[in-house]
Design a protein around this motif. Structure first.
Motif, PDB file in Angstrom:
ATOM      1  N   ASP A  48       3.412  10.989   1.028  1.00  0.00           N
ATOM      2  CA  ASP A  48       2.149  11.108   1.768  1.00  0.00           C
ATOM      3  C   ASP A  48       1.333  12.345   1.414  1.00  0.00           C
ATOM      4  N   GLU A  49       1.971  13.388   0.883  1.00  0.00           N
ATOM      5  CA  GLU A  49       1.241  14.599   0.517  1.00  0.00           C
ATOM      6  C   GLU A  49       1.153  14.800  -0.994  1.00  0.00           C
ATOM      7  N   ALA A  50       1.530  13.780  -1.760  1.00  0.00           N
ATOM      8  CA  ALA A  50       1.642  13.940  -3.208  1.00  0.00           C
ATOM      9  C   ALA A  50       0.324  14.221  -3.899  1.00  0.00           C
ATOM     10  N   LEU A  51      -0.791  13.770  -3.314  1.00  0.00           N
ATOM     11  CA  LEU A  51      -2.088  13.933  -3.962  1.00  0.00           C
ATOM     12  C   LEU A  51      -2.867  15.131  -3.443  1.00  0.00           C
ATOM     13  N   GLU A  52      -2.267  15.937  -2.566  1.00  0.00           N
ATOM     14  CA  GLU A  52      -2.984  17.055  -1.975  1.00  0.00           C
ATOM     15  C   GLU A  52      -3.379  18.108  -3.010  1.00  0.00           C
ATOM     16  N   PHE A  53      -2.674  18.147  -4.144  1.00  0.00           N
ATOM     17  CA  PHE A  53      -3.023  19.121  -5.179  1.00  0.00           C
ATOM     18  C   PHE A  53      -4.424  18.866  -5.733  1.00  0.00           C
ATOM     19  N   LEU A  54      -4.958  17.658  -5.536  1.00  0.00           N
ATOM     20  CA  LEU A  54      -6.300  17.343  -6.015  1.00  0.00           C
ATOM     21  C   LEU A  54      -7.391  17.950  -5.131  1.00  0.00           C
ATOM     22  N   ARG A  55      -7.054  18.261  -3.880  1.00  0.00           N
ATOM     23  CA  ARG A  55      -8.085  18.616  -2.917  1.00  0.00           C
ATOM     24  C   ARG A  55      -8.858  19.866  -3.318  1.00  0.00           C
ATOM     25  N   ALA A  56      -8.171  20.863  -3.864  1.00  0.00           N
ATOM     26  CA  ALA A  56      -8.821  22.143  -4.150  1.00  0.00           C
ATOM     27  C   ALA A  56      -9.860  22.036  -5.265  1.00  0.00           C
ATOM     28  N   ASN A  57      -9.554  21.261  -6.320  1.00  0.00           N
ATOM     29  CA  ASN A  57     -10.409  21.279  -7.505  1.00  0.00           C
ATOM     30  C   ASN A  57     -11.014  19.927  -7.880  1.00  0.00           C
ATOM     31  N   ASP A  58     -10.632  18.868  -7.186  1.00  0.00           N
ATOM     32  CA  ASP A  58     -11.110  17.552  -7.595  1.00  0.00           C
ATOM     33  C   ASP A  58     -11.172  16.617  -6.394  1.00  0.00           C
ATOM     34  N   GLU A  59     -11.936  17.008  -5.399  1.00  0.00           N
ATOM     35  CA  GLU A  59     -11.988  16.235  -4.166  1.00  0.00           C
ATOM     36  C   GLU A  59     -12.651  14.876  -4.374  1.00  0.00           C
ATOM     37  N   GLU A  60     -13.543  14.757  -5.355  1.00  0.00           N
ATOM     38  CA  GLU A  60     -14.191  13.471  -5.601  1.00  0.00           C
ATOM     39  C   GLU A  60     -13.177  12.420  -6.056  1.00  0.00           C
ATOM     40  N   THR A  61     -12.286  12.814  -6.971  1.00  0.00           N
ATOM     41  CA  THR A  61     -11.255  11.873  -7.415  1.00  0.00           C
ATOM     42  C   THR A  61     -10.305  11.555  -6.276  1.00  0.00           C
ATOM     43  N   LEU A  62      -9.928  12.557  -5.509  1.00  0.00           N
ATOM     44  CA  LEU A  62      -9.054  12.328  -4.361  1.00  0.00           C
ATOM     45  C   LEU A  62      -9.676  11.330  -3.399  1.00  0.00           C
ATOM     46  N   GLU A  63     -10.959  11.490  -3.106  1.00  0.00           N
ATOM     47  CA  GLU A  63     -11.638  10.585  -2.181  1.00  0.00           C
ATOM     48  C   GLU A  63     -11.678   9.164  -2.736  1.00  0.00           C
ATOM     49  N   ALA A  64     -11.942   9.033  -4.026  1.00  0.00           N
ATOM     50  CA  ALA A  64     -11.998   7.707  -4.638  1.00  0.00           C
ATOM     51  C   ALA A  64     -10.644   7.004  -4.557  1.00  0.00           C
ATOM     52  N   ILE A  65      -9.562   7.753  -4.778  1.00  0.00           N
ATOM     53  CA  ILE A  65      -8.224   7.162  -4.736  1.00  0.00           C
ATOM     54  C   ILE A  65      -7.832   6.811  -3.309  1.00  0.00           C
ATOM     55  N   THR A  66      -8.055   7.732  -2.375  1.00  0.00           N
ATOM     56  CA  THR A  66      -7.578   7.519  -1.012  1.00  0.00           C
ATOM     57  C   THR A  66      -8.321   6.395  -0.293  1.00  0.00           C
ATOM     58  N   GLN A  67      -9.515   6.059  -0.760  1.00  0.00           N
ATOM     59  CA  GLN A  67     -10.241   4.938  -0.150  1.00  0.00           C
ATOM     60  C   GLN A  67      -9.529   3.615  -0.364  1.00  0.00           C
ATOM     61  N   GLY A  68      -8.698   3.535  -1.385  1.00  0.00           N
ATOM     62  CA  GLY A  68      -7.999   2.283  -1.659  1.00  0.00           C
ATOM     63  C   GLY A  68      -6.527   2.315  -1.334  1.00  0.00           C
ATOM     64  N   LEU A  69      -6.078   3.314  -0.597  1.00  0.00           N
ATOM     65  CA  LEU A  69      -4.645   3.468  -0.347  1.00  0.00           C
ATOM     66  C   LEU A  69      -4.163   2.650   0.839  1.00  0.00           C
ATOM     67  N   GLU A  70      -2.961   2.118   0.707  1.00  0.00           N
ATOM     68  CA  GLU A  70      -2.206   1.598   1.842  1.00  0.00           C
ATOM     69  C   GLU A  70      -1.282   2.728   2.308  1.00  0.00           C
ATOM     70  N   THR A  71      -1.189   2.957   3.608  1.00  0.00           N
ATOM     71  CA  THR A  71      -0.408   4.084   4.117  1.00  0.00           C
ATOM     72  C   THR A  71       0.556   3.626   5.208  1.00  0.00           C
ATOM     73  N   TRP A  72       1.659   4.340   5.340  1.00  0.00           N
ATOM     74  CA  TRP A  72       2.605   4.102   6.430  1.00  0.00           C
ATOM     75  C   TRP A  72       3.401   5.376   6.675  1.00  0.00           C
ATOM     76  N   ARG A  73       3.962   5.496   7.874  1.00  0.00           N
ATOM     77  CA  ARG A  73       4.626   6.730   8.290  1.00  0.00           C
ATOM     78  C   ARG A  73       6.141   6.607   8.335  1.00  0.00           C
ATOM     79  N   ASP A  74       6.678   5.405   8.188  1.00  0.00           N
ATOM     80  CA  ASP A  74       8.128   5.210   8.273  1.00  0.00           C
ATOM     81  C   ASP A  74       8.610   4.443   7.044  1.00  0.00           C
ATOM     82  N   ILE A  75       9.894   4.522   6.780  1.00  0.00           N
ATOM     83  CA  ILE A  75      10.516   3.642   5.798  1.00  0.00           C
ATOM     84  C   ILE A  75      11.597   2.832   6.508  1.00  0.00           C
ATOM     85  N   GLU A  76      11.993   1.747   5.899  1.00  0.00           N
ATOM     86  CA  GLU A  76      12.969   0.845   6.511  1.00  0.00           C
ATOM     87  C   GLU A  76      14.113   0.590   5.546  1.00  0.00           C
TER      88      GLU A  76
END
Length: 380
Positions: A48-76
């Protein structure tokens, strides 16, 4: 500066974008053997935090990627007919083709030249550059050409695996372990769109031989695995896309560069798919390489030395955890002898990154369930 990049996957495309963005006068070419609409595999998973390194220098790419993400908080974890939810272990996923489309758009937006359906058989074809980047995957031509200088080591794991898709969405990243007449099976499955999932099937060597998977066609093995996991698929179908059985290669290199040649992503090293870090590592490689080139714009060997010195400690830490996880999966039939909750605890602790205290903090629901079961077992 002229930069030639072999490989149009995430590593190559993102490196091209960053290097051209930081040096607009550079001529940056990417050579990819497939067309722009072809990719192998299905979804790409990130912690869930793997792409946070993009935030400081490349927020546009981060935003483009996160708009298409499926997310969840648990594993089974599914084992012995039980479903055990481990809370607080977040992941995200995106269709691999969608991720490539985003990175292609970013590269084109800064003037990178993309050459698709371009099969390079000899590095002499692209040697007229100040910097040559091998982002060409596990079968890297750049690495193979200078294998002795890179000090390449390749070790294949014993288990076999095949990537399928599934025509249904699972609510969370799920690990299903089951015994069947032919042996022991594990499926890694998670949704990457609202109606599609990745469905990777893994078997130990004895099961692979007993089931005859190595002698099956792609379609036959699809039907076979569909039958094994019929309960989990619940009427859905498996989908193939070069879904051939293979063994995972643990790739490492003593050196990361030779003169003006450097390797990144899976060409450089592999991280087992069970920890979901391969694409993240590729994108981080690209960012670290760009920073090193920016620091030494007129001295490529010095830049590549800086790249390796800064990046290697981070990579080795993640790869070490990935290797421990891979070793656990190599013995998953033996682990399946454990009771369900003990198995789940063993599974979540496999890489050595989650100690008991961290597990309690991150996964209070599962930890409470596990401790209650242990207490009950002690008095039974």
């Amino acid at each position: 500066m002229k930069i030639n990049i072999l490989g149009g996957g995430p590593a190559g495309l993102y490196a091209a974008y960053l290097l051209k963005r930081s040096n607009p006068s550079a001529l940056v070419n990417v050579y990819e053997q497939n067309d722009a609409n072809t990719t192998f595999g299905f979804g790409v998973v990130f912690s869930d935090e793997a792409l946070e390194f993009l935030r400081a220098n490349d927020e546009e790419t981060l935003e483009a990627i996160t708009q298409g993400l499926e997310t969840w908080r648990d594993i089974e974890v599914r084992i012995h007919g039980e479903r055990i939810v481990i809370d607080g272990v977040g992941f995200t996923a995106i269709a691999r083709l969608r991720l490539l489309d985003i990175l292609r758009e970013r590269a084109l937006s800064v003037g990178v030249h993309l050459h698709h359906q371009c099969i390079v058989k000899d590095l002499a074809e692209m040697d007229d550059a100040d910097l040559v980047i091998g982002a060409d995957g596990v079968n890297s031509l750049v690495r193979q050409t200078y294998e002795e200088h890179f000090g390449t080591s390749i070790e294949y794991l014993n288990n076999h695996f095949a990537w399928f898709g599934a025509t249904r969405a699972f609510p969370r990243l799920t690990q299903t372990f089951k015994a069947a007449p032919d042996g022991f099976f594990n499926a890694h499955h998670y949704r990457y769109t609202p109606d599609m999932s990745t469905f990777l099937v893994e078997v130990d060597p004895a099961t692979f031989e007993r089931a005859g998977l190595g002698r099956m066609s792609e379609e036959d093995s699809r039907r076979y695995c569909e039958n094994v996991f019929a309960e989990e698929l619940d009427g859905a179908s498996l989908v193939v896309n070069k879904s051939m059985w293979r063994r995972f290669p643990k790739i490492s290199n003593r050196k990361w560069s030779v003169g003006k040649y450097v390797i990144i992503g899976d060409a450089l090293r592999t991280a087992h798919f069970s920890i979901g870090s391969g694409t993240r590592l590729a994108l981080e490689d690209a960012q670290a390489l760009m920073q090193a080139i920016a620091a030494h714009p007129h001295d490529v060997p010095a830049a590549l030395t800086r790249f390796e010195a800064a990046r290697r400690p981070v990579v080795e830490k993640i790869v070490s955890a990935a290797n421990r996880s891979a070793d656990w999966y190599e013995d998953f039939p033996q682990h399946m002898q454990l009771p369900a909750l003990e198995f789940a605890k063993n599974y979540i602790s496999r890489s050595g990154r989650i100690d008991p205290e961290r597990l309690k903090a991150n996964s209070p629901g599962f930890s409470s369930q596990y401790e209650a079961w242990r207490a009950g077992s002690a008095h039974s």
